[in-house]
Design a protein around this motif. Structure first.
Motif, short mmCIF file in Angstrom:
data_model
loop_
_atom_site.label_atom_id
_atom_site.label_comp_id
_atom_site.label_asym_id
_atom_site.label_seq_id
_atom_site.Cartn_x
_atom_site.Cartn_y
_atom_site.Cartn_z
N GLU A 303 0.86 -1.18 0.00
CA GLU A 303 0.00 0.00 0.00
C GLU A 303 0.90 1.23 0.00
OE1 GLU A 303 -1.93 3.36 1.82
OE2 GLU A 303 -0.70 2.00 3.03
N PHE A 304 0.52 2.27 -0.68
CA PHE A 304 1.37 3.41 -0.98
C PHE A 304 1.98 4.02 0.28
CE2 PHE A 304 2.28 7.86 -1.78
CZ PHE A 304 2.97 7.81 -2.98
N PHE A 305 1.13 4.41 1.22
CA PHE A 305 1.62 5.12 2.40
C PHE A 305 2.45 4.20 3.30
CE2 PHE A 305 -2.36 7.35 1.23
CZ PHE A 305 -1.79 8.55 0.85
N MET A 306 2.07 2.92 3.36
CA MET A 306 2.84 1.97 4.14
C MET A 306 4.25 1.81 3.58
SD MET A 306 2.96 -0.14 6.69
CE MET A 306 3.77 -1.63 7.27
N LEU A 307 4.35 1.74 2.25
CA LEU A 307 5.65 1.57 1.61
C LEU A 307 6.53 2.81 1.79
CD1 LEU A 307 4.52 -0.21 -1.68
CD2 LEU A 307 5.79 -1.22 0.22
N VAL A 308 5.92 3.99 1.83
CA VAL A 308 6.69 5.21 2.08
C VAL A 308 7.34 5.15 3.46
CG1 VAL A 308 6.52 7.70 2.46
CG2 VAL A 308 5.34 6.66 0.52
N LYS A 309 6.56 4.74 4.48
CA LYS A 309 7.10 4.66 5.84
C LYS A 309 8.20 3.62 5.94
CE LYS A 309 2.84 6.16 8.15
NZ LYS A 309 1.77 5.77 9.10
N VAL A 310 8.00 2.45 5.31
CA VAL A 310 9.00 1.39 5.38
C VAL A 310 10.30 1.84 4.71
CG1 VAL A 310 9.57 -0.96 4.68
CG2 VAL A 310 7.29 -0.44 5.52
N ALA A 311 10.17 2.51 3.55
CA ALA A 311 11.36 2.98 2.84
C ALA A 311 12.15 3.98 3.68
CB ALA A 311 10.95 3.61 1.51
N GLN A 312 11.46 4.89 4.36
CA GLN A 312 12.15 5.87 5.18
C GLN A 312 12.75 5.25 6.44
OE1 GLN A 312 9.09 8.96 5.60
NE2 GLN A 312 10.21 10.20 4.12
N GLU A 313 12.07 4.26 7.02
CA GLU A 313 12.64 3.56 8.17
C GLU A 313 13.91 2.82 7.77
OE1 GLU A 313 11.91 3.35 11.33
OE2 GLU A 313 9.95 4.30 11.52
N ALA A 314 13.90 2.16 6.62
CA ALA A 314 15.09 1.46 6.15
C ALA A 314 16.22 2.44 5.85
CB ALA A 314 14.76 0.63 4.92
N ALA A 315 15.86 3.59 5.27
CA ALA A 315 16.88 4.61 4.99
C ALA A 315 17.50 5.13 6.28
CB ALA A 315 16.26 5.76 4.21
N LYS A 316 16.70 5.20 7.34
CA LYS A 316 17.22 5.65 8.64
C LYS A 316 18.26 4.66 9.17
CE LYS A 316 17.42 7.99 12.51
NZ LYS A 316 17.98 9.35 12.56
N VAL A 317 17.96 3.37 9.09
CA VAL A 317 18.91 2.37 9.57
C VAL A 317 20.18 2.40 8.73
CG1 VAL A 317 19.27 -0.08 10.03
CG2 VAL A 317 17.02 0.93 10.41
N ALA A 318 20.03 2.56 7.42
CA ALA A 318 21.21 2.63 6.54
C ALA A 318 22.07 3.84 6.88
CB ALA A 318 20.76 2.69 5.08
N GLU A 319 21.44 4.96 7.17
CA GLU A 319 22.18 6.17 7.48
C GLU A 319 23.00 6.02 8.77
OE1 GLU A 319 21.10 10.89 7.82
OE2 GLU A 319 19.85 9.48 8.93
N VAL A 320 22.38 5.48 9.84
CA VAL A 320 23.10 5.36 11.10
C VAL A 320 24.21 4.32 11.00
CG1 VAL A 320 21.21 6.21 12.53
CG2 VAL A 320 21.32 3.77 11.99
N TYR A 321 24.02 3.30 10.17
CA TYR A 321 25.10 2.32 9.99
C TYR A 321 26.25 2.92 9.18
CZ TYR A 321 23.55 -2.00 12.18
OH TYR A 321 23.23 -2.97 13.10
N ARG A 322 25.96 3.79 8.24
CA ARG A 322 27.04 4.48 7.53
C ARG A 322 27.85 5.35 8.49
NH1 ARG A 322 23.16 5.06 3.37
NH2 ARG A 322 22.61 7.14 4.13
N GLN A 323 27.15 6.04 9.36
CA GLN A 323 27.85 6.87 10.35
C GLN A 323 28.68 6.01 11.30
OE1 GLN A 323 24.66 9.01 12.23
NE2 GLN A 323 24.25 10.32 10.45
N LEU A 324 28.15 4.86 11.69
CA LEU A 324 28.89 3.96 12.56
C LEU A 324 30.14 3.43 11.85
CD1 LEU A 324 29.21 2.26 15.14
CD2 LEU A 324 27.73 0.53 14.07
N HIS A 325 30.01 3.07 10.60
CA HIS A 325 31.16 2.56 9.84
C HIS A 325 32.24 3.64 9.73
CE1 HIS A 325 33.40 1.68 6.05
NE2 HIS A 325 33.46 0.49 6.61
N THR A 326 31.82 4.87 9.52
CA THR A 326 32.79 5.98 9.45
C THR A 326 33.51 6.14 10.79
OG1 THR A 326 31.43 7.12 7.81
CG2 THR A 326 33.06 8.43 8.98
N ALA A 327 32.76 6.06 11.91
CA ALA A 327 33.37 6.20 13.23
C ALA A 327 34.33 5.05 13.52
CB ALA A 327 32.27 6.25 14.30
N MET A 328 33.97 3.85 13.09
CA MET A 328 34.85 2.70 13.31
C MET A 328 36.14 2.79 12.50
SD MET A 328 32.23 -0.54 13.37
CE MET A 328 31.34 -1.01 14.85
#
Length: 689
Positions: A303-328
């Motif tokens: 469903e459109f709105f559900m997929l928007v939320k899931v995509a942004q939640e996944a993007a959030k996890v990807a972003e914080v892991y990129r920051q963690l990799h940079t710190a490591m």
């Protein structure tokens, strides 16, 4: 060094099944952590040996002048460096220890990173604490053998905590108990001779100090590490399990952050501020990953709105892991962060980035704007999905144009495939990650799903026509945060409370030995009043009274009356106890602080009921004219109080009981040669201490 060793004398505190163990501890449990620590310690010894050999070879190379010798040394040095590199790689392979702590149930989930507990050597508190109790508090140290044994048993139990809330409470109890022990037995100006040894969690390198701060910091680190192990062992296939995992990782971050802010000069590298900052970030990132898993646990509706939320939640996890990799990857932590941890952080950054693009492609390709749909809402969601729309496209036009939606969706699929391939490549480069089969299965399945959807819509000219998919804005409905440790929720009783209130009887204050006061209350009048909470102090002392002549001084703390311990009694209780003897003789024990400002309260020096002069005025009058010091009755009686210390020392060898007041009065003229002030009395008492 292993956490599976039994304590020397385990105390039976709580029944678990057919055995008796302290709550939160199972010393019979052989764990994977024990084996890992043993292997780390053995490797560390080999590494230290190789480092010494390399240092010796380098020094020889600097001073050698013979060419053949130099060539031989270079050859040996190359072998040593090669061997050292292999040992470090082997040690690095042990440090991830992911498989040891994961949930035992088969689950199609990516593993999380736990921290291993720091190991320690045994410490014998008995000798040092007994000596300190005898010397500092002037008490029989054998009366505290059970309390010292309890402290040592508690420390032994903390080496094998159970991976649950009971284990956490056990560690916190010992940490709080260490606060009591530090205040009572560790003076700020000297070392106690106890050597605490703890092994670095990441490298296995031992660190030894006589400072109790190393012990407290290591227990805090283990508390945070235990929370990470609790989080990784949660069942992430249930809502309750995921909520518990999120809570555990946030609490782990809170404990490690508290450690970083409180103990800033720890010698162990795993507790350095730079390393702790990375570990705190890693715990919060994993908590955010569990939030995403909780969001999609019940299934993802197409469903459109559900997929928007899931995509942004996944993007959030990807972003914080990129920051963690940079710190490591930054100095100085990159040298000691396990390579598998860095690889896993990079892998997850690509994996969740791929999921964000996949769900974005799905909402674009599977949901065309239909008549009667909420155009404004969909347009707003699509505009907020990107930081900036691709050139030539607008949110509303893209929603209405099927061809544009398909083209943009395929751009996202192509970018998702690139991220999936990078995550698989990272997994293949690390030996540890290659051996985690569930990780390979999850990455492969996600890659195949994205590839299949792309193949269904692929056209021959896609390579030429497809543009670069824009970045997706990261957003979450539950932002994780640091949860500070709740020490106040753990109820702990001071093992050594028999020594008295901690605010008074501590290692930072020096005391005179207890003095026996034998006196009589004349007609119910004690000759002094009491003040303070616990313990009570002698206040407004009449120098004519029997207690004063027997050796009581204003500001003395009453510790016992007729062998009744008074350290924890209030003013009302002590006064009731004293007056209960009526006209009988009273045996009382008192102690004085060696600090003059503490042993003589300021109020007594400026105002005293029943006495017209203060202590300072008496001393001045005596110094001004020694010949007139005995002319008045009141002044001479005050003098007997001031010179009591000398009289007491003279009489102590003959009898433990003080002489009658008449004897003291007759002795006063003999003491006139050496007049003692309250300050000189304190100095004379310190020689007895």
């Amino acid at each position: 060094m292993t956490d599976a060793l039994l304590p020397a004398a385990p105390r039976r505190l709580e029944k678990e099944g057919d055995d008796y163990f302290r709550k939160g501890c199972n010393p019979l449990a052989q764990t994977g952590r024990s084996k890992l620590q043993n292997e780390r310690a053995a490797l560390n010894q080999q590494i230290l040996k190789a480092v010494r050999m390399r240092t010796g070879a380098e020094n020889l190379l600097k001073v050698a002048t013979n060419q053949k010798v130099r060539e031989q040394v270079r050859l040996e040095l190359s072998f040593v460096n090669s061997d050292l590199q292999m040992l470090k790689e082997e040690l690095e392979g042990l440090n991830i220890s992911v498989g040891v702590y994961q949930n035992s149930e088969e689950a199609f989930t990516i593993p999380l990173i736990p921290l291993g507990l720091k190991e320690t050597k045994d410490v014998d508190f008995s000798g040092v604490l007994k000596d300190f109790i005898l010397e500092h508090y002037s008490e029989d140290s054998y009366l505290y053998e059970d309390e010292i044994a309890d402290l040592m048993d508690l420390r032994q139990a903390c080496r094998t905590p159970s991976r649950d809330e009971a284990g956490v409470e056990l560690l916190m109890s010992y940490f709080i108990q260490l606060g009591f022990v530090e205040s009572r037995f560790f003076p700020p100006t000297c070392q106690m001779g106890l050597l605490f040894t703890w092994y670095d969690s990441l490298t296995g390198v031992p660190v030894s100090q006589q400072n109790l701060l190393l012990e407290k910091a290591s227990i805090l680190f283990n508390t945070g590490a235990l929370y990470t192990q609790i989080g990784t062992r949660c069942n992430r296939q249930t809502q309750a399990g995921l909520e518990s995992a999120v809570d555990a990782f946030q609490k782990a971050a809170g404990v490690l952050n508290y450690l970083k802010e409180t103990f800033t000069h720890t010698p162990s590298y795993d507790m350095s501020p730079a390393m702790l900052s990375v570990l705190v970030k890693m715990m919060l990132v994993q908590a955010q990953e569990c939030v995403f898993e909780k969001f999609i646990l019940s299934g993802i509706r197409n469903e459109f709105f559900m997929l928007v939320k899931v995509a942004q939640e996944a993007a959030k996890v990807a972003e914080v892991y990129r920051q963690l990799h940079t710190a490591m990857s930054q100095a100085p932590v990159k040298e000691n962060i396990p390579y598998s941890w860095t690889s896993l952080a990079c892998l997850k950054a690509h994996h969740y980035g791929a999921l964000a693009h996949y769900f974005t492609a799905t909402l674009l390709m599977d949901h065309q704007l239909k008549p009667g749909a909420d155009e404004d809402h969909q347009e707003k969601c699509l505009s907020q999905l990107y930081t900036q729309m691709p050139e030539g496209l607008t949110p509303l036009a893209t929603l209405k144009n099927q061809q544009q939606r398909q083209q943009l969706g395929k751009c996202h699929l192509q970018r998702a495939i690139t991220h999936h391939e990078e995550s698989l490549r990272e997994a293949s480069l690390c030996k540890k990650l290659r051996n985690i089969h569930v990780l390979q299965e999850v990455l492969t399945a996600a890659h195949q799903r994205t590839r299949l959807k792309y193949d269904q819509h692929r056209e021959e000219d896609d390579i030429l026509n497809l543009m670069e998919a824009p970045d997706i804005v990261s957003k979450t409905e539950q932002e994780v945060e640091v949860i500070p440790p709740q020490f106040s929720k753990v109820t702990v009783t001071d093992y050594f409370q028999k020594l008295g209130p901690l605010s008074v009887f501590s290692a930072s204050k020096r005391w005179t030995p207890p003095r026996n006061i034998h006196f009589t209350a004349e007609e119910g009048d004690l000759g002094f009043t009491l003040r303070g909470n616990t313990p009570v102090q002698v206040h407004f002392l009449d120098p004519q009274c029997s207690a004063a002549l027997a050796g009581t001084k204003e500001g003395d703390y009453i510790i016992s009356i007729q062998d009744v311990d008074c350290k924890w009694l209030t003013v009302t209780e002590v006064m009731k106890l004293l007056k209960g003897f009526g006209g009988d003789e009273i045996d009382m024990k008192v102690v004085s602080l060696l600090d003059s400002t503490s042993s003589m309260p300021g109020k007594c020096a400026t105002y005293s009921v029943g006495m017209q002069k203060t202590y300072s005025m008496i001393c001045l009058s005596i110094d001004d004219d020694d010949d007139k010091s005995y002319k008045t009755k009141k002044v001479s009686k005050k003098l007997s109080f001031l010179s009591w210390g000398t009289s007491k020392n003279r009489q102590k060898s003959a009898s433990t009981l003080c002489l009658p007041a008449v004897g003291v009065a007759r002795a006063r003229p003999q003491v006139k040669k050496k007049l003692l002030t309250p300050f000189s009395l304190l100095n004379s008492e310190s020689s007895l201490y």
